[in-house]
Design a protein around this motif. Structure first.
Motif, PDB file in Angstrom:
ATOM      1  N   ALA A   1      54.204 -73.734  -0.130  1.00 32.45           N
ATOM      2  CA  ALA A   1      54.037 -74.232   1.239  1.00 32.45           C
ATOM      3  C   ALA A   1      53.383 -75.614   1.225  1.00 32.45           C
ATOM      4  CB  ALA A   1      53.190 -73.253   2.055  1.00 32.45           C
ATOM      5  N   ALA A   2      52.373 -75.784   0.373  1.00 28.51           N
ATOM      6  CA  ALA A   2      51.700 -77.087   0.286  1.00 28.51           C
ATOM      7  C   ALA A   2      52.667 -78.159  -0.206  1.00 28.51           C
ATOM      8  CB  ALA A   2      50.493 -76.986  -0.638  1.00 28.51           C
ATOM      9  N   LEU A   3      53.498 -77.838  -1.184  1.00 25.76           N
ATOM     10  CA  LEU A   3      54.453 -78.819  -1.702  1.00 25.76           C
ATOM     11  C   LEU A   3      55.560 -79.100  -0.688  1.00 25.76           C
ATOM     12  CD1 LEU A   3      54.708 -77.596  -5.399  1.00 25.76           C
ATOM     13  CD2 LEU A   3      53.734 -79.763  -4.599  1.00 25.76           C
TER      14      LEU A   3
ATOM     15  N   TRP B   1      56.744 -66.564   5.688  1.00 25.94           N
ATOM     16  CA  TRP B   1      56.783 -67.983   5.354  1.00 25.94           C
ATOM     17  C   TRP B   1      56.327 -68.896   6.495  1.00 25.94           C
ATOM     18  CZ3 TRP B   1      56.522 -71.105   1.469  1.00 25.94           C
ATOM     19  CH2 TRP B   1      57.062 -72.400   1.503  1.00 25.94           C
ATOM     20  N   PRO B   2      56.782 -68.734   7.737  1.00 27.52           N
ATOM     21  CA  PRO B   2      56.293 -69.620   8.800  1.00 27.52           C
ATOM     22  C   PRO B   2      54.782 -69.556   8.982  1.00 27.52           C
ATOM     23  CG  PRO B   2      58.250 -68.450   9.525  1.00 27.52           C
ATOM     24  CD  PRO B   2      57.825 -67.806   8.245  1.00 27.52           C
ATOM     25  N   ASP B   3      54.215 -68.373   8.829  1.00 30.45           N
ATOM     26  CA  ASP B   3      52.759 -68.238   8.965  1.00 30.45           C
ATOM     27  C   ASP B   3      52.033 -68.899   7.795  1.00 30.45           C
ATOM     28  OD1 ASP B   3      52.991 -66.832  11.340  1.00 30.45           O
ATOM     29  OD2 ASP B   3      53.054 -64.887  10.336  1.00 30.45           O
ATOM     30  N   VAL B   4      52.621 -68.806   6.601  1.00 31.00           N
ATOM     31  CA  VAL B   4      52.008 -69.457   5.435  1.00 31.00           C
ATOM     32  C   VAL B   4      52.009 -70.968   5.628  1.00 31.00           C
ATOM     33  CG1 VAL B   4      52.192 -69.829   2.943  1.00 31.00           C
ATOM     34  CG2 VAL B   4      52.653 -67.563   3.893  1.00 31.00           C
ATOM     35  N   ILE B   5      53.115 -71.502   6.116  1.00 29.56           N
ATOM     36  CA  ILE B   5      53.186 -72.939   6.403  1.00 29.56           C
ATOM     37  C   ILE B   5      52.145 -73.330   7.444  1.00 29.56           C
ATOM     38  CG2 ILE B   5      54.603 -74.724   7.517  1.00 29.56           C
ATOM     39  CD1 ILE B   5      55.532 -74.366   4.748  1.00 29.56           C
ATOM     40  N   ALA B   6      52.047 -72.549   8.525  1.00 29.03           N
ATOM     41  CA  ALA B   6      51.119 -72.870   9.615  1.00 29.03           C
ATOM     42  C   ALA B   6      49.668 -72.802   9.168  1.00 29.03           C
ATOM     43  CB  ALA B   6      51.360 -71.924  10.792  1.00 29.03           C
TER      44      ALA B   6
END
Length: 452
Positions: free
Chosen positions: A285-287, A408-413
């Protein structure tokens, strides 16, 4: 923080039936080991039917590069029930479309048809999963087809040839270094035995994932799957999916490729980078956000804003990261300089801008905008049922789970600017896990054109 709160409200308000909402995505597994995912979307009476195999170019035996993609072509030949090409003709006669694609980690076959034709698609797909009939004539014909495909897409494109050489230099030992379509000298030797061996080894229900997305009910999909795929026998000795791993990279590498057909020379640097891992997607997610910050938008991203807009030294500058991969993936930065600036200068420009970014850090307002834009793109993706099916198929064939896709969307957020900077420092901290490439025109061609 205002944008982040708005993002949370927008997602909650806009996605009552999002792909991660309860009841929209259903999973089951047949007794023979075939996994299935059903994605409901009742807005249109259509369905996308996909079968994904956990095998691709990176699973090929040594010496037969391109066999995974070659077999993909041969899968449209005869079965014990269908004549050559009849599969696609039936799909078309029923108002649908079909195709297939191969990557390093997977091979997938799909049809888009009216929802009431789903059973017919399963019947035909199950037939060719176990009862493909390939002849020597089929092999000769399709080998010519894939060789011509390589000629058109790779051999005639300086950029494609350059990228092929870059990938071969980045991976010292892992089969990701081998092109999906194959090396030409090995493609010339692919034969019937190679195709049948690969087919019999990997094409089995316990190595396949069924994805059905569209105007369907999960119970009916399961009933049809049990009827058509359920009777297929699994492969009892299916090999464990283990690839050669990368050794420590202890030397900088540079690739220089010259071709008179190059219109705009450029320099790129590709780094080995961690992929999305099941239950631990934070690094990816950071990358993902780092690639957006550096190269996502030509007017606001760090590389484009600095080198294109502010300094006028680049025609284009960008960054790319492919998160979803079974094994270590890649992160690339690229600079296409304006005429008159050498590739050595262009590389120095890349290094300078990245060094400044590591020192200055991320603009907080830009960071929130990027997170918001990424979440919005996830919302828009809900409108493409085939895209949803593909997203799940890619994830499940590269070691992720349905739960990972939904999270995944929550990890990005939840990713912070500091976590992105930590990822950037780890990525750019040393060059030994990277390859720098120069794609240029021969000096003789440059000189000749200068005198005209």
């Amino acid at each position: 923080m205002i944008l982040r709160r708005l993002l949370t409200i927008a997602v909650a308000a806009t996605l009552p039936g999002a792909l991660w909402a309860a009841g929209e995505v259903t999973q089951f597994t047949l007794e023979n080991g075939m996994e299935a995912v059903v994605i409901e979307d009742h807005r249109s009476p259509a369905v996308v039917h996909m079968v994904w195999y956990r095998t691709g170019a990176a699973d090929e035996p040594p010496g037969v590069s391109g066999i995974a993609h070659f077999l993909e072509h041969l899968m449209f030949k005869s079965t014990d029930d269908l004549e050559n090409g009849e599969f696609s003709r039936i799909v078309e006669a029923n108002g649908g479309s079909d195709n297939a694609f191969t990557s390093w980690d997977y091979t997938a076959y799909f049809q888009r048809v009216a929802a009431d034709r789903l059973g017919l698609m399963m019947q035909m797909e199950a037939d060719r999963m176990r009862d493909l009939v390939i002849t020597e004539a089929d092999v000769v014909t399709e080998r010519s087809v894939v060789l011509e495909e390589r000629a058109q897409r790779t051999d005639s494109s300086p950029g494609a040839l350059f990228n092929e050489q870059m990938r071969a230099a980045l991976y010292l030992n892992h089969p990701y270094r081998i092109p999906i379509i194959g090396w030409r000298h090995e493609m010339l030797e692919l034969d019937l035995d190679d195709a049948l061996a690969f087919y019999e080894r990997f094409y089995a229900p316990n190595n396949a994932i069924l994805i059905v997305a569209g105007d369907v009910e999960p119970e009916e999909v399961q009933r049809l799957a049990e009827e058509h795929y359920g009777p297929l026998q699994p492969t009892s000795d299916l090999p464990e999916r283990v690839r050669p791993s990368e050794p420590d990279h202890i030397a900088d590498r540079t690739v220089r490729f010259e071709d008179g057909r190059v219109a705009n020379p450029y320099v790129s640097r590709t780094y080995l980078a961690p992929e999305r891992d099941s239950g631990a997607q934070e690094d990816a997610a950071a990358l993902t956000l780092l690639a957006e910050i550096l190269g996502g938008n030509g007017t606001t991203a760090v590389l484009g804003r600095t080198l294109q807009n502010e300094e006028g030294r680049a025609l284009f500058a960008g960054a790319y990261y492919q998160a979803t991969s079974l094994d270590d993936t890649s992160f690339t930065v690229l600079n296409v300089p304006v005429p008159g600036i050498s590739l050595e200068e262009a590389e120095a420009d890349l290094d300078r801008v990245i060094a400044d970014f590591l020192e200055i850090g991320i603009d907080p307002a830009q960071f929130e905008r990027i997170q918001f834009r990424y979440a919005a793109s996830e919302i828009y993706n809900q409108d493409n049922v085939q895209g949803l099916a593909r997203m799940y198929g890619v994830a499940l064939t590269t070691g992720l789970t349905v739960e990972d896709v939904q999270a995944w969307p929550d990890v990005i957020a939840a990713t912070t600017a500091e976590e992105v900077m930590q990822a950037a420092r780890a990525l750019f901290g040393g060059d030994t896990r990277s390859v720098t490439g120069y794609l240029d025109r021969p000096a003789a061609v440059e000189a000749e054109e200068a005198t005209q």
